[in-house]
Design a protein around this motif. Structure first.
Motif, PDB file in Angstrom:
ATOM      1  N   GLY A   1       0.800  -1.218   0.000  1.00 51.74           N
ATOM      2  CA  GLY A   1       0.000   0.000   0.000  1.00 51.74           C
ATOM      3  C   GLY A   1       0.832   1.268   0.000  1.00 51.74           C
ATOM      4  O   GLY A   1       0.323   2.347  -0.271  1.00 51.74           O
ATOM      5  N   GLU A   2       2.128   1.169   0.289  1.00 56.28           N
ATOM      6  CA  GLU A   2       2.992   2.350   0.284  1.00 56.28           C
ATOM      7  C   GLU A   2       3.612   2.617  -1.080  1.00 56.28           C
ATOM      8  O   GLU A   2       4.164   3.681  -1.305  1.00 56.28           O
ATOM      9  N   VAL A   3       3.537   1.658  -1.967  1.00 55.54           N
ATOM     10  CA  VAL A   3       4.051   1.831  -3.323  1.00 55.54           C
ATOM     11  C   VAL A   3       2.881   2.255  -4.189  1.00 55.54           C
ATOM     12  O   VAL A   3       1.905   1.515  -4.327  1.00 55.54           O
ATOM     13  N   PRO A   4       2.936   3.451  -4.774  1.00 55.65           N
ATOM     14  CA  PRO A   4       1.804   3.941  -5.571  1.00 55.65           C
ATOM     15  C   PRO A   4       1.445   3.001  -6.718  1.00 55.65           C
ATOM     16  O   PRO A   4       2.301   2.627  -7.513  1.00 55.65           O
ATOM     17  N   GLY A   5       0.181   2.625  -6.787  1.00 55.02           N
ATOM     18  CA  GLY A   5      -0.321   1.799  -7.881  1.00 55.02           C
ATOM     19  C   GLY A   5       0.075   0.336  -7.810  1.00 55.02           C
ATOM     20  O   GLY A   5      -0.196  -0.419  -8.736  1.00 55.02           O
ATOM     21  N   ARG A   6       0.712  -0.100  -6.752  1.00 60.01           N
ATOM     22  CA  ARG A   6       1.168  -1.493  -6.634  1.00 60.01           C
ATOM     23  C   ARG A   6       0.797  -2.038  -5.260  1.00 60.01           C
ATOM     24  O   ARG A   6       0.807  -1.320  -4.270  1.00 60.01           O
ATOM     25  N   ASP A   7       0.498  -3.297  -5.233  1.00 59.35           N
ATOM     26  CA  ASP A   7       0.282  -3.973  -3.958  1.00 59.35           C
ATOM     27  C   ASP A   7       1.518  -4.837  -3.716  1.00 59.35           C
ATOM     28  O   ASP A   7       1.466  -6.064  -3.789  1.00 59.35           O
ATOM     29  N   ALA A   8       2.630  -4.176  -3.483  1.00 59.79           N
ATOM     30  CA  ALA A   8       3.896  -4.883  -3.334  1.00 59.79           C
ATOM     31  C   ALA A   8       4.650  -4.352  -2.124  1.00 59.79           C
ATOM     32  O   ALA A   8       4.495  -3.200  -1.730  1.00 59.79           O
ATOM     33  N   VAL A   9       5.464  -5.226  -1.570  1.00 57.45           N
ATOM     34  CA  VAL A   9       6.393  -4.857  -0.512  1.00 57.45           C
ATOM     35  C   VAL A   9       7.743  -4.662  -1.194  1.00 57.45           C
ATOM     36  O   VAL A   9       8.171  -5.499  -1.981  1.00 57.45           O
ATOM     37  N   VAL A  10       8.404  -3.543  -0.888  1.00 58.82           N
ATOM     38  CA  VAL A  10       9.665  -3.216  -1.543  1.00 58.82           C
ATOM     39  C   VAL A  10      10.747  -3.000  -0.490  1.00 58.82           C
ATOM     40  O   VAL A  10      10.512  -2.329   0.524  1.00 58.82           O
ATOM     41  N   GLN A  11      11.916  -3.568  -0.749  1.00 61.32           N
ATOM     42  CA  GLN A  11      13.089  -3.330   0.084  1.00 61.32           C
ATOM     43  C   GLN A  11      14.231  -2.923  -0.829  1.00 61.32           C
ATOM     44  O   GLN A  11      14.490  -3.576  -1.840  1.00 61.32           O
ATOM     45  N   VAL A  12      14.901  -1.848  -0.453  1.00 64.66           N
ATOM     46  CA  VAL A  12      16.055  -1.367  -1.213  1.00 64.66           C
ATOM     47  C   VAL A  12      17.230  -1.278  -0.247  1.00 64.66           C
ATOM     48  O   VAL A  12      17.120  -0.661   0.811  1.00 64.66           O
ATOM     49  N   GLU A  13      18.338  -1.893  -0.604  1.00 70.54           N
ATOM     50  CA  GLU A  13      19.555  -1.838   0.200  1.00 70.54           C
ATOM     51  C   GLU A  13      20.659  -1.224  -0.650  1.00 70.54           C
ATOM     52  O   GLU A  13      20.886  -1.650  -1.780  1.00 70.54           O
ATOM     53  N   ILE A  14      21.338  -0.232  -0.087  1.00 68.55           N
ATOM     54  CA  ILE A  14      22.388   0.480  -0.812  1.00 68.55           C
ATOM     55  C   ILE A  14      23.693   0.317  -0.044  1.00 68.55           C
ATOM     56  O   ILE A  14      23.762   0.619   1.147  1.00 68.55           O
ATOM     57  N   THR A  15      24.706  -0.166  -0.749  1.00 67.22           N
ATOM     58  CA  THR A  15      26.040  -0.315  -0.173  1.00 67.22           C
ATOM     59  C   THR A  15      26.988   0.540  -0.994  1.00 67.22           C
ATOM     60  O   THR A  15      27.080   0.370  -2.214  1.00 67.22           O
ATOM     61  N   TYR A  16      27.680   1.460  -0.330  1.00 65.73           N
ATOM     62  CA  TYR A  16      28.604   2.332  -1.050  1.00 65.73           C
ATOM     63  C   TYR A  16      29.840   1.550  -1.459  1.00 65.73           C
ATOM     64  O   TYR A  16      30.450   0.851  -0.666  1.00 65.73           O
ATOM     65  N   ASP A  17      30.172   1.707  -2.716  1.00 66.25           N
ATOM     66  CA  ASP A  17      31.314   1.018  -3.301  1.00 66.25           C
ATOM     67  C   ASP A  17      32.309   2.078  -3.766  1.00 66.25           C
ATOM     68  O   ASP A  17      32.418   2.369  -4.941  1.00 66.25           O
ATOM     69  N   GLY A  18      32.979   2.699  -2.811  1.00 63.69           N
ATOM     70  CA  GLY A  18      33.903   3.781  -3.117  1.00 63.69           C
ATOM     71  C   GLY A  18      33.174   5.111  -3.106  1.00 63.69           C
ATOM     72  O   GLY A  18      31.976   5.194  -2.825  1.00 63.69           O
ATOM     73  N   PRO A  19      33.878   6.177  -3.443  1.00 64.60           N
ATOM     74  CA  PRO A  19      33.281   7.511  -3.361  1.00 64.60           C
ATOM     75  C   PRO A  19      32.295   7.832  -4.488  1.00 64.60           C
ATOM     76  O   PRO A  19      31.491   8.742  -4.357  1.00 64.60           O
ATOM     77  N   LYS A  20      32.321   7.068  -5.574  1.00 64.45           N
ATOM     78  CA  LYS A  20      31.479   7.424  -6.719  1.00 64.45           C
ATOM     79  C   LYS A  20      30.388   6.416  -7.045  1.00 64.45           C
ATOM     80  O   LYS A  20      29.479   6.729  -7.799  1.00 64.45           O
ATOM     81  N   TRP A  21      30.452   5.211  -6.506  1.00 63.81           N
ATOM     82  CA  TRP A  21      29.527   4.162  -6.928  1.00 63.81           C
ATOM     83  C   TRP A  21      28.804   3.526  -5.753  1.00 63.81           C
ATOM     84  O   TRP A  21      29.300   3.503  -4.638  1.00 63.81           O
ATOM     85  N   SER A  22      27.639   2.999  -6.049  1.00 59.82           N
ATOM     86  CA  SER A  22      26.828   2.280  -5.065  1.00 59.82           C
ATOM     87  C   SER A  22      26.393   0.948  -5.656  1.00 59.82           C
ATOM     88  O   SER A  22      26.108   0.848  -6.850  1.00 59.82           O
ATOM     89  N   GLN A  23      26.330  -0.045  -4.799  1.00 58.71           N
ATOM     90  CA  GLN A  23      25.764  -1.344  -5.157  1.00 58.71           C
ATOM     91  C   GLN A  23      24.347  -1.347  -4.590  1.00 58.71           C
ATOM     92  O   GLN A  23      24.159  -1.118  -3.407  1.00 58.71           O
ATOM     93  N   VAL A  24      23.342  -1.568  -5.442  1.00 59.13           N
ATOM     94  CA  VAL A  24      21.946  -1.499  -5.024  1.00 59.13           C
ATOM     95  C   VAL A  24      21.319  -2.886  -5.143  1.00 59.13           C
ATOM     96  O   VAL A  24      21.494  -3.574  -6.148  1.00 59.13           O
TER      97      VAL A  24
END
Length: 164
Positions: free
Chosen positions: A134-157
């Motif tokens: 119910g928190e995702v507009p237009g979707r009945d889905a559960v979403v998890q996002v994890e972000i790990t910084y991979d140096g000063p310029k890049w992220s692993q998502v």
């Protein structure tokens, strides 16, 4: 005394058994020892990489769309799968520019809270965001996002969306 004529015995000239059969049997063993690992290697190379039978590769557009998202600009090194079961679960991993990930999250989920740095799934995760059904507009889905910084310029998502 009568002299008897010596009897001439004619020898048969049939070919005798050769040892080619034994020689070929001896050669067959090392050939099988070498051929079997090669056949196993070829079979391994041409099979699906997934460990589980219910995991299938899918397009990242489909995986992210299930959670109401699109791939951010500059993303690369993508891998997206769907786990079939009672409920589908889409997973996407990719690398993206570090400064663009926050903008991507804000544009994708404008009403969501800011990503947090505590209580994430692993200690290596720098930021995480969890959205319930119910928190995702237009979707009945559960979403998890994890972000790990991979140096000063890049992220692993890591993006996971499943039915709520």
């Amino acid at each position: 005394m009568t002299q008897t004529q010596p009897e001439t015995v004619v020898e048969q000239t049939e070919r005798g058994r050769t040892r080619w059969g034994v020689f070929l049997a001896i050669l067959a063993v090392p050939t099988l020892v070498v051929a079997a690992p090669i056949a196993l290697l070829v079979a391994w190379l041409f099979t699906d990489d997934s460990v589980e039978a219910d995991v299938k590769k899918t397009s990242c557009a489909e995986a992210l769309a299930y959670g109401g998202a699109k791939l951010p600009t500059g993303a690369y090194d993508t891998l997206c799968v769907v786990r079939a079961g009672q409920e589908s679960r889409y997973e996407a991993t990719f690398r993206a520019p570090r400064d663009g990930v926050d903008d991507w999250l804000a544009a994708t989920y404008p009403d969501a809270p800011a990503p947090r740095a505590e209580r994430c799934a692993t200690e290596q995760t720098d930021l995480c965001l969890s959205l319930g059904a119910g928190e995702v507009p237009g979707r009945d889905a559960v979403v998890q996002v994890e972000i790990t910084y991979d140096g000063p310029k890049w992220s692993q998502v890591r993006f996971v969306a499943s039915a709520g």
